[in-house]
Design a protein around this motif. Structure first.
Motif, short mmCIF file in Angstrom:
data_model
loop_
_atom_site.label_atom_id
_atom_site.label_comp_id
_atom_site.label_asym_id
_atom_site.label_seq_id
_atom_site.Cartn_x
_atom_site.Cartn_y
_atom_site.Cartn_z
N ALA B 46 0.92 -1.42 -0.02
CA ALA B 46 -0.02 0.02 0.02
C ALA B 46 0.93 1.39 0.14
CB ALA B 46 -0.90 0.02 1.24
N TRP B 47 2.24 1.26 0.25
CA TRP B 47 3.02 2.31 0.73
C TRP B 47 3.15 3.21 -0.80
CZ3 TRP B 47 7.71 2.46 -1.68
CH2 TRP B 47 8.13 1.23 -2.03
N SER B 48 3.52 4.35 -0.42
CA SER B 48 3.83 5.28 -1.66
C SER B 48 4.59 6.37 -1.07
CB SER B 48 2.39 5.74 -2.36
OG SER B 48 2.66 6.79 -3.22
N PHE B 49 5.77 6.60 -1.49
CA PHE B 49 6.57 7.51 -1.14
C PHE B 49 6.85 8.40 -2.34
CE2 PHE B 49 8.37 3.94 1.80
CZ PHE B 49 7.92 4.56 2.81
N ARG B 50 7.52 9.75 -1.88
CA ARG B 50 7.74 10.59 -3.12
C ARG B 50 8.82 10.31 -3.83
NH1 ARG B 50 9.03 16.94 -1.11
NH2 ARG B 50 8.30 17.16 -3.25
#
Lengths: 448, 520
Positions: B46-50
């Motif tokens: 699910a994660w999403s980083f810049r």
């Protein structure tokens, strides 16, 4: 006036009549007249909701150090990590927000199960088998760990590394005035703790308290600390940064007896320092001394899986003056938030988070150290936070960098001797290369 | 009595329309919700980083090998959709103030205004780093100074610390202040007096403050037994901790005499603010003679309790204790009539030290100030008046059905006893509490205070309507009827309609499963 009292005047009159009274004032007949306040409180009249929002916009506008105005490169126990929309949405559900401590498990399975999952995650991060349902913050978790260790070892001599957050050490000292614990600060040598030799007149401590990484971001030799504990019978208390857990060996693997920490990085905003999240885990041998609430799995009368607060006999409402701790209200909502955030990160995201912080930290540290006059404050290996000496006082750097659009870091002058020119800098996964390059350019300008 | 839930127009002329009664709560089925770990499916994320563009170094160069983790920490592998479904389902298994009335005595579970949440979410408050210098955080400092002033006016004290994160932390702070004050006078004392009706945190905090607990009994009116108090007062007494109104919901009418006698032996009076809601704007702890006062902002000033926290437990003190307050404190340091005020930090001369990692639970403090600003002097007084009106209405209404050990006008809460329901079916207070869940209400506090047999401590709060009170009272009456006239298991097996039924607490303690990994 904003009011949340639903009663109409007619209803109030009817209720008073039911009580045989004619005024609200008569409800307070038991209060001796001499004690009654004979005037209104000296507060403003109640305000309407939009006016209250406008007032708080004024307070908020007067803060320059807000993340939407100054890019955050400050850490020191409080970090600017990603908080995704999904964490905010789920943690903001009013069932979690507006419930009380789960005293009636039949109608509190939501919070109880979320805490059970939080405990599982904290235990996995620390490498120890038991975690509680949270304490107030990193400082209070450390205080509780020391109280537990002193009771378990019957020794009130506590050796505290100077690499523990300076504020946490101050709270330890405040609380020691009541418990009588004797705190000995063990200084850092080039960024890491050098423990006294217990065989060389060092005494028999009840606990060693050490950071991993420590306040300066440095990796401590937990093996050496464990060896002192093995020699002396002390418990090893490790204050671990949970974000680094994704990339570092767990404190449990190093032989920690108790692991504490600040859980703010998992979904809780900077919030000017609170509410945050005290993390606490320990070995099975210590579970009956655990402070605060603990949730356990059980079944209901129909045999369905259920959760309940357990080992309640440790707690203040039952054991009173013999309780293991006085904690009642904790930081459950932040614990639920951390469970949600960790669910969002997942196995791969937790590791990715740690590595991204480490990559960004190295990138910025190398760039800053290339600037003239900027030197390392200490040399020990760091992971996600580092300290440098600058050509001008750190306070001046912070002040000038604010005009350039950055919160430059945390000055070390109040915490360490001869460190007025030392700055603690943290870089999270939220900072891009462009932002970091701009920070370095501004730094070159202001620290020249 | 009349049949369960029958029209009650003869008792107070209130229409029997349920208000905060959660009988319609959406409970879809009664299956277990699997844990997050059981929802896990390898490879999901699910994660999403810049996208940062930062050049990457080999990991060996970033972390020395003896420190580097060899295998990832197993968390769970779920999609965002899985995550939302899981925690939303958990939320559906949770009672809350927003769902229905929560008459949990001593906990002041009133409605939490939504505007206070909006205030706490302002980026200019939530996004501020706590180590930023005062020059960059003037708004927060002003907010804290304004809150301190309001709390001091409400309690009648000289100054306050906002650092304690909860009531128990406030208690410990207060006891350490007491200790520092006596020690500064070269007067080592060893005992702190607590009534037998006190909250459990009081004695636990006394121990952590390095004092010995001396318990005084209550008299036949439910207040401190003055003769017993006189018997334990001596010059080894550092102070007394009192809740007023006390945990029976009764005002300690002799408080002035208690204060005088404690002060006469050189002791201090500590006010446990758990029940402050009852007296807002009407009588102040400082005017009663108290020296140290803690407040529970999550009770009196409606900051949401978050399923067990966060709270905030500021401690206000009288003039002579101000030099000992925890520091650093937010203070006004400059500015004048023509210039805007300037704020900074200051540590009192003889400060006991820091009690929190930073400045206290700041966003909780902001919510409380928003609540105070909304209500103002007029609104706060109404809060107390209606809280007391609601509690007395419940007391009067239930007095024919339940035994009320101290049956005289109460303050914000009333303690009733279920002992008269024991025959013929052995029904206990716990059964009444559990059955109330079936009727759409949260239970009252049970078996507290300890001095009342089969205690049910009911605190309706001012935000519950007369219609909700009517429904709540009707539910209590129905339960009393069921206790004596229906098969025993109607109550002793209750609740019947909750997501799980009675849980096996003994098993949880006997076979401890504190984490998913400890499951057999």
């Amino acid at each position: 006036m904003g009011t949340y009292i639903p009663h109409t005047e007619t209803e109030i009159a009817e209720m008073l009549a039911f009580l045989g009274l004619s005024s609200l004032d008569e409800l307070f007949a038991a209060v001796p007249a001499a004690l009654r306040l004979q005037r209104d409180l000296e507060l403003a009249e109640g305000a309407e909701e939009p006016d209250v929002l406008a007032l708080f916009d004024e307070y908020a506008s007067a803060n320059r150090a807000r993340g939407d105005r100054l890019l955050c490169f400050a850490g020191g126990g409080s970090y600017d990590h990603e908080i995704p929309a999904v964490t905010r949405a789920l943690a903001g559900r009013s069932e979690f927000v507006t419930s009380y401590t789960p005293y009636q498990p039949e109608v509190a399975q939501g919070v109880l199960q979320a805490i059970f999952e939080f405990q599982t995650l904290v235990a996995r991060l620390s490498g120890l088998p038991v975690a509680n349902a949270s304490l107030y913050d990193g400082a209070s978790a450390t205080v509780e760990a020391v109280n537990l260790a002193a009771a378990a070892t019957a020794s009130q001599d506590i050796w505290v590394s100077e690499g523990i957050h300076p504020h946490w050490r101050q709270v330890l000292a405040t609380c020691a005035a009541g418990t009588g614990h004797r705190l000995r600060t063990v200084t850092l040598t080039d960024g890491v703790t050098v423990w006294p030799d217990p065989l060389d007149g060092g005494g028999r401590p009840g606990a060693l308290v050490v950071g991993y990484p420590n306040y300066l971001g440095c990796l401590e030799d937990l093996g050496a600390a464990r060896a002192v504990c093995d020699q002396t019978g002390a418990l090893l208390i490790v204050a671990a940064d949970p974000v680094c857990a994704g990339i570092l060996r767990s404190p449990g693997e190093w032989g920690a007896d108790v692991v504490v920490g600040e859980g703010q990085p998992f979904g809780t905003s900077l919030g000017f320092g609170g509410p945050y999240l005290g993390l606490f885990s320990c070995t099975s041998a210590l579970v009956r001394r655990l402070p605060g609430r603990l949730v356990g799995e059980t079944v209901d009368v129909d045999g369905r899986r259920a959760y309940v607060s357990t080992l309640r006999a440790r707690e203040q409402d039952i054991r009173r003056e013999k309780a293991t701790s006085n904690v009642c209200t904790n930081q459950t909502l932040m614990a639920v938030t951390a469970a949600i955030q960790l669910g969002w990160l997942g196995t791969s995201g937790l590791a990715e988070l740690g590595w991204r912080c480490a990559q960004a930290t190295r990138y910025l540290r190398d760039a800053l150290l290339r600037l003239p006059g900027v030197t390392p404050y200490v040399d020990a290996p760091v992971v996600r936070e580092f300290s440098v000496r600058t050509p001008v006082p750190a306070e001046v750097v912070i002040d000038r960098m604010a005009d350039e659009g950055f919160l430059a870091g945390v000055g070390l002058g109040t915490a360490f001797a001869d460190a007025d020119d030392a700055l603690l800098v943290a870089v999270t996964e939220r900072r891009t290369r462009l932002e970091i390059d701009a920070y370095v350019a501004a730094f070159a300008k202001v620290a020249a | 009595m009349t049949a369960a839930g029958a029209g009650a127009g003869d008792r107070g002329n209130l229409p029997s329309t349920p208000g905060g009664q959660a009988l319609s709560a959406p409970l879809l089925g009664r299956a277990e919700e699997p844990t997050l770990f059981e929802h896990s499916s390898p490879g999901r994320k699910a994660w999403s980083f810049r996208t940062t563009g930062i050049p990457e170094l080999p990991r060996e160069e970033l972390v020395p090998s003896d420190h580097r983790r060899t295998a990832p920490v197993p968390v769970a592998e779920v999609s965002e959709r899985d995550l939302v479904a899981h925690f939303t389902r958990l939320s559906h298994r949770q009672f809350s103030v927003d769902l229905g009335a929560y008459p949990l005595g001593s906990c002041t579970m009133k409605y939490n205004p939504k505007v206070c949440d909006a205030v706490a979410a302002l980026p200019g408050l939530a996004g501020v780093h706590p180590a930023a210098p005062a020059s960059l955080t003037q708004g927060w400092l002003r907010l804290l100074v304004d809150l301190e002033a309001a709390l001091c006016e409400i309690t009648g004290m000289a100054a306050a610390t906002l650092q304690p994160a909860a009531g128990a932390a406030g208690e410990l702070t207060g006891l350490l202040l007491m200790r520092a004050w006596h020690e500064a006078r070269g007067d080592a004392r060893h005992k702190v007096i607590i009534p037998d009706s006190a909250h459990g945190t009081n004695p636990a905090s006394v121990t952590l403050g390095g004092y010995e607990v001396v318990t005084v009994p209550s008299d036949e009116r439910g207040c401190v037994d003055m003769a017993a108090l006189a018997g334990v007062l001596d010059e080894d007494v550092a102070g007394i901790m009192l809740t007023n109104p006390n945990t029976l919901g009764l005002f300690e009418e002799d408080i002035a005499a208690i204060a005088a006698s404690v002060h006469r032996v050189g002791g201090l009076l500590y006010y446990d603010g758990a029940n402050l809601n009852a007296i807002l704007g009407l009588v102040r702890p400082g005017d009663m003679g108290f020296d140290i006062v803690h407040m529970n902002l999550h009770k009196t000033f409606a900051t949401p309790h978050g399923g067990g926290g966060p709270g905030a437990g500021p401690v206000a003190v009288s003039e002579r204790l101000v030099p000992f307050l925890p520091g650093p404190r937010p203070v006004r340091v400059g500015g004048g009539t023509d210039d805007p005020p300037v704020y900074g930090w200051s540590t009192p001369e003889r400060s006991i030290g820091r009690m929190h990692s930073w400045h206290g639970n700041a966003l909780v403090l902001a919510r409380a100030l928003a609540y105070l600003t909304l209500h103002g002097r007029d609104g706060l007084r109404s809060v107390a008046e209606i809280a007391v009106l609601n509690a007395n209405w419940i007391r009067q209404r239930l007095s024919g059905t339940y035994d009320i050990p101290f049956d005289r006008p109460c303050m914000h809460e009333v303690v009733v006893s279920a002992r008269n329901l024991r025959q013929p079916n052995g029904v206990r207070a716990l059964d009444v509490a559990k059955r109330l869940l079936d009727k759409g209400f949260h239970s009252p506090t049970v078996y507290f205070p300890l001095i009342v047999e089969e205690a049910l401590m009911i605190e309706p709060t001012e935000t519950e309507s007369p219609q909700t009170l009517e429904a709540l009272a009707s539910a209590f009456e129905a339960i009393a009827y069921e206790a004596t006239s229906l098969p025993a298991d109607t109550l002793t097996d209750a609740p019947h309609h909750t997501p799980v039924r009675r849980v096996d607490e003994a098993r949880a303690a006997r076979t401890l499963i504190p984490t998913f990994d400890a499951r057999p």
